[in-house]
Write a protein that holds these residues in place. Sequence first.
Motif, mmCIF file in Angstrom:
data_model
loop_
_atom_site.group_PDB
_atom_site.id
_atom_site.type_symbol
_atom_site.label_atom_id
_atom_site.label_comp_id
_atom_site.label_asym_id
_atom_site.label_seq_id
_atom_site.Cartn_x
_atom_site.Cartn_y
_atom_site.Cartn_z
ATOM 1 N N LYS A 5 1.966 1.717 2.809
ATOM 2 C CA LYS A 5 2.712 0.224 3.163
ATOM 3 C C LYS A 5 0.675 -0.230 4.060
ATOM 4 O O LYS A 5 0.874 0.180 4.952
ATOM 5 N N ASP A 7 3.624 -6.127 7.274
ATOM 6 C CA ASP A 7 5.102 -6.269 7.141
ATOM 7 C C ASP A 7 5.212 -7.878 6.749
ATOM 8 O O ASP A 7 3.846 -8.559 6.724
ATOM 9 N N ASP A 57 6.657 4.554 3.552
ATOM 10 C CA ASP A 57 7.992 4.221 3.838
ATOM 11 C C ASP A 57 9.059 5.174 3.470
ATOM 12 O O ASP A 57 10.008 4.697 4.865
#
Length: 184
Positions: free
Chosen positions: A158, A161, A132
């Motif tokens: 990633k 979240d 990211d």
Amino acid sequence: MPGQTPSQTVGPFFSEALTPAEAGAGAPGWCLAAEDAPGAAICIRGMLLDGAGDPVCDGMVEIWQADAEGRFPDGTGSFPGFGRSATDEAGEFRFRTIKPGPVSPGSAPHISAAVFARGMLNHAFTRIYFSDESAANARDAVLLAVEPERRETLIAHKEKDGAEPAYRFTIRLQGEAETVFFDA
């Protein structure tokens, strides 16, 4: 005049002497980020694989990094900037740390890593960059020095979240998609 002492293979002794589970208090561990450490806490999970793609269950990954402001810690605060994780039976390692800031203008946030495994005469050095951070990665001089088709081996992806983002990073010691390693 005597000659140079020959190299010896490293390990497997990591979990017995160098990681906190067996070494006791004071040994650097997988959790670098105390609850009061400034910056965004992240998890890095990964696997250490040999040349055949099989898990290395008796290895160790050591990391050192800058803090969220891009400064290297002095070891006295709530964030040491240094840790170790032994690999488990599945070849997995993990770290809970702080997402580092860039250490100099034009550099991308990254974590330096050393890999120790059975049969290795010397430990191997690599870097962990973040998926990211594509704009910063695109101008990082070290990452740009790596052949374009091999840069992906240095990127942690990633996974989710949330309150604590997680990144997946696989280290391949040899073979297809071997991780890029650097001279010390």
